[in-house]
Scaffold this motif. Structure first.
Motif, PDB file in Angstrom:
ATOM      1  N   GLU A  84     129.999  45.886  29.934  1.00  0.00           N
ATOM      2  CA  GLU A  84     128.807  45.088  29.618  1.00  0.00           C
ATOM      3  C   GLU A  84     127.483  45.511  30.281  1.00  0.00           C
ATOM      4  OE1 GLU A  84     128.816  41.115  31.458  1.00  0.00           O
ATOM      5  OE2 GLU A  84     130.761  41.655  32.320  1.00  0.00           O
ATOM      6  N   ALA A  85     127.529  46.399  31.257  1.00  0.00           N
ATOM      7  CA  ALA A  85     126.298  46.653  32.032  1.00  0.00           C
ATOM      8  C   ALA A  85     125.224  47.354  31.193  1.00  0.00           C
ATOM      9  CB  ALA A  85     126.624  47.510  33.245  1.00  0.00           C
ATOM     10  N   PHE A  86     123.981  47.083  31.492  1.00  0.00           N
ATOM     11  CA  PHE A  86     122.864  47.847  30.944  1.00  0.00           C
ATOM     12  C   PHE A  86     121.844  48.152  32.043  1.00  0.00           C
ATOM     13  CE2 PHE A  86     122.080  43.402  30.390  1.00  0.00           C
ATOM     14  CZ  PHE A  86     120.792  43.240  30.868  1.00  0.00           C
ATOM     15  N   ASN A  87     122.130  47.638  33.253  1.00  0.00           N
ATOM     16  CA  ASN A  87     121.274  48.027  34.375  1.00  0.00           C
ATOM     17  C   ASN A  87     122.006  47.884  35.699  1.00  0.00           C
ATOM     18  OD1 ASN A  87     121.213  45.307  35.069  1.00  0.00           O
ATOM     19  ND2 ASN A  87     119.012  45.079  34.865  1.00  0.00           N
ATOM     20  N   SER A  88     121.440  48.518  36.718  1.00  0.00           N
ATOM     21  CA  SER A  88     121.906  48.344  38.089  1.00  0.00           C
ATOM     22  C   SER A  88     120.651  48.029  38.906  1.00  0.00           C
ATOM     23  CB  SER A  88     122.573  49.627  38.592  1.00  0.00           C
ATOM     24  OG  SER A  88     121.672  50.710  38.464  1.00  0.00           O
ATOM     25  N   SER A  89     120.851  47.684  40.175  1.00  0.00           N
ATOM     26  CA  SER A  89     119.672  47.382  40.997  1.00  0.00           C
ATOM     27  C   SER A  89     119.895  47.908  42.410  1.00  0.00           C
ATOM     28  CB  SER A  89     119.394  45.878  41.003  1.00  0.00           C
ATOM     29  OG  SER A  89     120.473  45.206  41.597  1.00  0.00           O
ATOM     30  N   LEU A  90     118.942  47.642  43.285  1.00  0.00           N
ATOM     31  CA  LEU A  90     119.025  48.070  44.692  1.00  0.00           C
ATOM     32  C   LEU A  90     119.185  49.591  44.820  1.00  0.00           C
ATOM     33  CD1 LEU A  90     121.471  45.289  46.018  1.00  0.00           C
ATOM     34  CD2 LEU A  90     118.999  45.391  46.357  1.00  0.00           C
ATOM     35  N   ILE A  91     118.447  50.312  44.010  1.00  0.00           N
ATOM     36  CA  ILE A  91     118.577  51.783  44.018  1.00  0.00           C
ATOM     37  C   ILE A  91     118.190  52.340  45.392  1.00  0.00           C
ATOM     38  CG2 ILE A  91     118.165  53.885  42.624  1.00  0.00           C
ATOM     39  CD1 ILE A  91     118.856  51.216  40.998  1.00  0.00           C
ATOM     40  N   THR A  92     117.241  51.692  46.063  1.00  0.00           N
ATOM     41  CA  THR A  92     116.804  52.180  47.385  1.00  0.00           C
ATOM     42  C   THR A  92     117.725  51.723  48.521  1.00  0.00           C
ATOM     43  OG1 THR A  92     115.379  50.237  47.671  1.00  0.00           O
ATOM     44  CG2 THR A  92     114.348  52.198  46.731  1.00  0.00           C
ATOM     45  N   GLY A  93     118.781  50.988  48.195  1.00  0.00           N
ATOM     46  CA  GLY A  93     119.682  50.454  49.225  1.00  0.00           C
ATOM     47  C   GLY A  93     120.552  51.529  49.858  1.00  0.00           C
ATOM     48  N   SER A  94     121.338  51.108  50.851  1.00  0.00           N
ATOM     49  CA  SER A  94     122.113  52.090  51.620  1.00  0.00           C
ATOM     50  C   SER A  94     123.524  52.308  51.063  1.00  0.00           C
ATOM     51  CB  SER A  94     122.214  51.626  53.074  1.00  0.00           C
ATOM     52  OG  SER A  94     122.900  50.396  53.111  1.00  0.00           O
ATOM     53  N   LEU A 111     123.215  55.803  48.474  1.00  0.00           N
ATOM     54  CA  LEU A 111     122.387  56.984  48.781  1.00  0.00           C
ATOM     55  C   LEU A 111     122.275  57.215  50.278  1.00  0.00           C
ATOM     56  CD1 LEU A 111     119.382  56.774  46.265  1.00  0.00           C
ATOM     57  CD2 LEU A 111     121.400  58.251  46.127  1.00  0.00           C
ATOM     58  N   ALA A 112     122.255  58.496  50.640  1.00  0.00           N
ATOM     59  CA  ALA A 112     122.073  58.870  52.043  1.00  0.00           C
ATOM     60  C   ALA A 112     120.597  58.684  52.409  1.00  0.00           C
ATOM     61  CB  ALA A 112     122.475  60.325  52.230  1.00  0.00           C
ATOM     62  N   HIS A 121     123.184  56.876  40.286  1.00  0.00           N
ATOM     63  CA  HIS A 121     123.797  56.395  39.039  1.00  0.00           C
ATOM     64  C   HIS A 121     125.270  56.822  38.954  1.00  0.00           C
ATOM     65  CE1 HIS A 121     123.695  54.691  35.121  1.00  0.00           C
ATOM     66  NE2 HIS A 121     123.732  55.830  34.452  1.00  0.00           N
ATOM     67  N   GLN A 122     125.548  58.077  39.327  1.00  0.00           N
ATOM     68  CA  GLN A 122     126.945  58.553  39.287  1.00  0.00           C
ATOM     69  C   GLN A 122     127.817  57.725  40.215  1.00  0.00           C
ATOM     70  OE1 GLN A 122     127.877  60.296  37.028  1.00  0.00           O
ATOM     71  NE2 GLN A 122     125.993  61.282  36.396  1.00  0.00           N
ATOM     72  N   ALA A 123     127.337  57.528  41.434  1.00  0.00           N
ATOM     73  CA  ALA A 123     128.126  56.792  42.428  1.00  0.00           C
ATOM     74  C   ALA A 123     128.291  55.333  41.991  1.00  0.00           C
ATOM     75  CB  ALA A 123     127.440  56.870  43.796  1.00  0.00           C
ATOM     76  N   TRP A 124     127.222  54.764  41.470  1.00  0.00           N
ATOM     77  CA  TRP A 124     127.269  53.355  41.027  1.00  0.00           C
ATOM     78  C   TRP A 124     128.257  53.193  39.869  1.00  0.00           C
ATOM     79  CZ3 TRP A 124     126.504  50.655  36.570  1.00  0.00           C
ATOM     80  CH2 TRP A 124     126.370  49.261  36.689  1.00  0.00           C
ATOM     81  N   LYS A 125     128.237  54.128  38.924  1.00  0.00           N
ATOM     82  CA  LYS A 125     129.124  54.027  37.757  1.00  0.00           C
ATOM     83  C   LYS A 125     130.593  54.087  38.188  1.00  0.00           C
ATOM     84  CE  LYS A 125     127.330  57.289  35.121  1.00  0.00           C
ATOM     85  NZ  LYS A 125     127.037  58.182  34.006  1.00  0.00           N
ATOM     86  N   GLN A 126     130.875  54.973  39.122  1.00  0.00           N
ATOM     87  CA  GLN A 126     132.264  55.101  39.608  1.00  0.00           C
ATOM     88  C   GLN A 126     132.728  53.814  40.270  1.00  0.00           C
ATOM     89  OE1 GLN A 126     132.991  58.271  42.324  1.00  0.00           O
ATOM     90  NE2 GLN A 126     133.305  59.760  40.686  1.00  0.00           N
ATOM     91  N   ASP A 127     131.838  53.260  41.072  1.00  0.00           N
ATOM     92  CA  ASP A 127     132.187  52.069  41.842  1.00  0.00           C
ATOM     93  C   ASP A 127     132.247  50.812  40.979  1.00  0.00           C
ATOM     94  OD1 ASP A 127     132.804  51.063  44.324  1.00  0.00           O
ATOM     95  OD2 ASP A 127     130.740  50.461  44.748  1.00  0.00           O
ATOM     96  N   ASN A 128     131.576  50.842  39.834  1.00  0.00           N
ATOM     97  CA  ASN A 128     131.495  49.647  38.970  1.00  0.00           C
ATOM     98  C   ASN A 128     132.041  49.985  37.581  1.00  0.00           C
ATOM     99  OD1 ASN A 128     129.625  47.590  40.566  1.00  0.00           O
ATOM    100  ND2 ASN A 128     128.814  49.654  40.875  1.00  0.00           N
ATOM    101  N   ALA A 129     133.161  50.738  37.560  1.00  0.00           N
ATOM    102  CA  ALA A 129     133.626  51.343  36.305  1.00  0.00           C
ATOM    103  C   ALA A 129     133.872  50.299  35.202  1.00  0.00           C
ATOM    104  CB  ALA A 129     134.875  52.162  36.561  1.00  0.00           C
ATOM    105  N   THR A 130     134.510  49.199  35.544  1.00  0.00           N
ATOM    106  CA  THR A 130     134.841  48.215  34.501  1.00  0.00           C
ATOM    107  C   THR A 130     133.575  47.543  33.991  1.00  0.00           C
ATOM    108  OG1 THR A 130     136.888  47.850  35.681  1.00  0.00           O
ATOM    109  CG2 THR A 130     136.342  46.247  33.989  1.00  0.00           C
ATOM    110  N   PHE A 131     132.756  47.087  34.902  1.00  0.00           N
ATOM    111  CA  PHE A 131     131.490  46.445  34.536  1.00  0.00           C
ATOM    112  C   PHE A 131     130.644  47.390  33.680  1.00  0.00           C
ATOM    113  CE2 PHE A 131     127.056  45.305  36.200  1.00  0.00           C
ATOM    114  CZ  PHE A 131     126.894  44.229  35.338  1.00  0.00           C
ATOM    115  N   TYR A 132     130.572  48.654  34.103  1.00  0.00           N
ATOM    116  CA  TYR A 132     129.782  49.644  33.372  1.00  0.00           C
ATOM    117  C   TYR A 132     130.324  49.796  31.944  1.00  0.00           C
ATOM    118  CZ  TYR A 132     127.924  54.158  31.923  1.00  0.00           C
ATOM    119  OH  TYR A 132     127.325  55.161  31.206  1.00  0.00           O
TER     120      TYR A 132
END
Ligand SMILES: O=C(O)CCC(=O)C(=O)O
Length: 266
Positions: free
Chosen positions: A54-64, A67-68, A40-51
């Protein structure tokens, strides 16, 4: 099928959802939360404007992407665990297949309101929606990582079409808006450790508030035509499969993917 699985299946068939309270232990949830918060931290940084806007969800949490490998293995082991699969098998008896994960959080903008919908409305127009609700539906397994206001669902709408009130609100017709109250709504408050299972195509909305952060695991029945929705990157790569204790849910998707590829080549 064990007796309890029968009961869960009956609840799901009759109402479109069920909740199991305190299904996961504190330590199971805290291990999961640790990995999901990294995402979530990494996603928020990378998608700062969207977050922010308007965002209320993200997806592909198991993706590469965020996450390591060892954190992805932790997620795959949680999702494929016997404990989770006991419930998945209760709802989808034959070869359930992993589709994706989504993470639901509160929108930053306090003006953004929680809204009623059926997931199929984003893929199909009204006439097709009327048909697909009588076919196989994607199932959400919601794992709240903190206590939350939960979800509001309209029981039975996985198998029946909208009332006029529901239609007008969901479709925002005749002056209605998709956040308006619906008379048949059932609010299901959730605590960390609970598991909520519900049909993606029933009428539902997430309730914003508290510190919500809920991991939804999406699973489908191979009878349904859903394999094209699966992004390869959210599946374990072949070299990771032997680190996953129970890889059956992912193997089923990988099998469907390779059959679909063979079919396209033929
Ligand atoms: O929690 C939310 O904001 C919405 C959840 C939802 O619509 C879903 O899981 O399909």
């Amino acid at each position: 099928m064990i007796e309890n699985q029968h009961q869960l299946n009956n609840s799901y068939q009759d109402h479109g959802y069920f909740v199991i309270r305190n299904y996961f232990s504190i330590s199971e949830i805290s291990a999961l939360r640790e990995v999901v918060l990294k995402f979530h931290q990494a996603w928020k940084q990378d998608n700062a404007t969207f977050y922010r806007e308007e965002a209320f969800n993200s997806s592909l949490i198991t993706g590469s992407q965020y996450l390591a490998s060892d954190d992805r293995v932790t997620l795959f082991n949680f999702i494929g665990s016997k404990k989770m699969m006991n419930i998945v098998d209760a709802v989808i008896a034959n070869n359930p297949a992993f589709m994706n994960t989504q993470l639901f959080f509160n929108p930053v903008n306090p003006q953004q309101k929680d809204f009623w919908h059926r997931d199929c409305q984003y893929d199909h127009d009204i006439e097709i929606q009327k048909q697909v609700i009588h076919e196989t539906q994607v199932v959400h397994f919601r794992v709240p990582l903190f206590d939350e206001l939960g979800m509001e669902l309209i029981p039975g709408t996985h198998k029946r079409w909208d009332s006029e009130e529901e239609h007008n609100v969901r479709q925002e017709e005749k002056g209605c808006e998709s956040h308006h109250e619906l008379s048949g709504g059932k609010k299901i408050e959730l605590a960390a450790g609970d598991l909520l299972v519900f049909s993606a195509d029933m009428i539902h909305r997430g309730l914003y508030g508290l510190d919500r952060l809920a991991l939804d695991i999406l699973v489908f029945d191979p009878e349904g035509d859903f394999v094209d929705y699966v992004d390869n990157d959210c599946l374990p790569p072949i070299g990771m499969l032997d680190k996953i204790e129970n890889p059956r849910l992912f193997m089923n998707t990988l099998d469907l993917k390779s059959k679909a590829e063979l079919y396209q080549k033929a």
